[in-house]
Design a protein around this motif. Sequence first.
Motif, short mmCIF file in Angstrom:
data_model
loop_
_atom_site.label_atom_id
_atom_site.label_comp_id
_atom_site.label_asym_id
_atom_site.label_seq_id
_atom_site.Cartn_x
_atom_site.Cartn_y
_atom_site.Cartn_z
N ARG A 1 -9.90 11.26 3.58
CA ARG A 1 -9.11 11.40 2.08
C ARG A 1 -8.34 10.06 1.80
O ARG A 1 -8.25 9.02 2.88
N ASP A 2 -8.12 9.87 0.60
CA ASP A 2 -7.28 8.68 -0.03
C ASP A 2 -5.85 8.74 0.59
O ASP A 2 -5.20 9.95 0.78
N MET A 3 -5.13 7.65 0.56
CA MET A 3 -3.92 7.36 1.18
C MET A 3 -3.02 7.72 -0.05
O MET A 3 -3.51 7.42 -1.11
N GLU B 1 2.18 6.14 1.64
CA GLU B 1 1.55 5.91 2.95
C GLU B 1 0.97 4.23 2.56
O GLU B 1 0.99 3.34 3.53
N LEU B 2 0.43 4.01 1.27
CA LEU B 2 0.09 2.59 1.09
C LEU B 2 1.26 1.75 1.12
O LEU B 2 1.02 0.58 1.61
N GLU B 3 2.43 2.17 0.57
CA GLU B 3 3.65 1.21 0.61
C GLU B 3 3.94 1.20 1.93
O GLU B 3 4.52 0.02 2.32
N GLU B 4 3.97 1.89 2.97
CA GLU B 4 4.32 1.88 4.40
C GLU B 4 3.58 1.03 5.16
O GLU B 4 4.14 0.19 5.82
N ILE B 5 2.28 0.66 4.79
CA ILE B 5 1.37 -0.07 5.47
C ILE B 5 1.29 -1.77 4.81
O ILE B 5 0.86 -2.51 5.25
N ASP B 6 1.91 -1.64 3.62
CA ASP B 6 1.64 -2.69 2.76
C ASP B 6 2.79 -3.92 3.49
O ASP B 6 3.77 -3.86 3.76
N PHE B 7 2.40 -5.15 3.65
CA PHE B 7 3.39 -5.95 4.31
C PHE B 7 3.05 -7.41 3.49
O PHE B 7 2.30 -7.74 2.87
#
Length: 106
Positions: free
Chosen positions: A94-96, A100-106
């Motif tokens: 499934r797409d994030m 969830e995308l913000e959480e892993i964005d660095f």
Amino acid sequence: MLSPRLSAECAQLGQLLARLRIARAVKQADAALRSGISRNTAYRLEKGDPGVALGQVLRYLDAIAPGCTLLELLAERDPALITLRMREKTQRVRDMTAAELEEIDF
């Protein structure tokens, strides 16, 4: 008493028979009935019990997949086994979510 290598081969044969039965959507009790063995023997066979007679193994195989040989089973050439293997490999992803995308964005 079997060596560990031979015990592993018995277990592998039992697993292949169980996978073939499941791939062909045959209930264990039905396969046992068709092959003329008890359900308990079918269970032992699928668990790799080395005490099960070769004739019972061959009858069980023929009840699950008529015409399939032991060599074909060991080579996993049965179309039902190939299909089962492909279904097991395929997984939907499934797409994030935006969070969830913000959480892993660095």
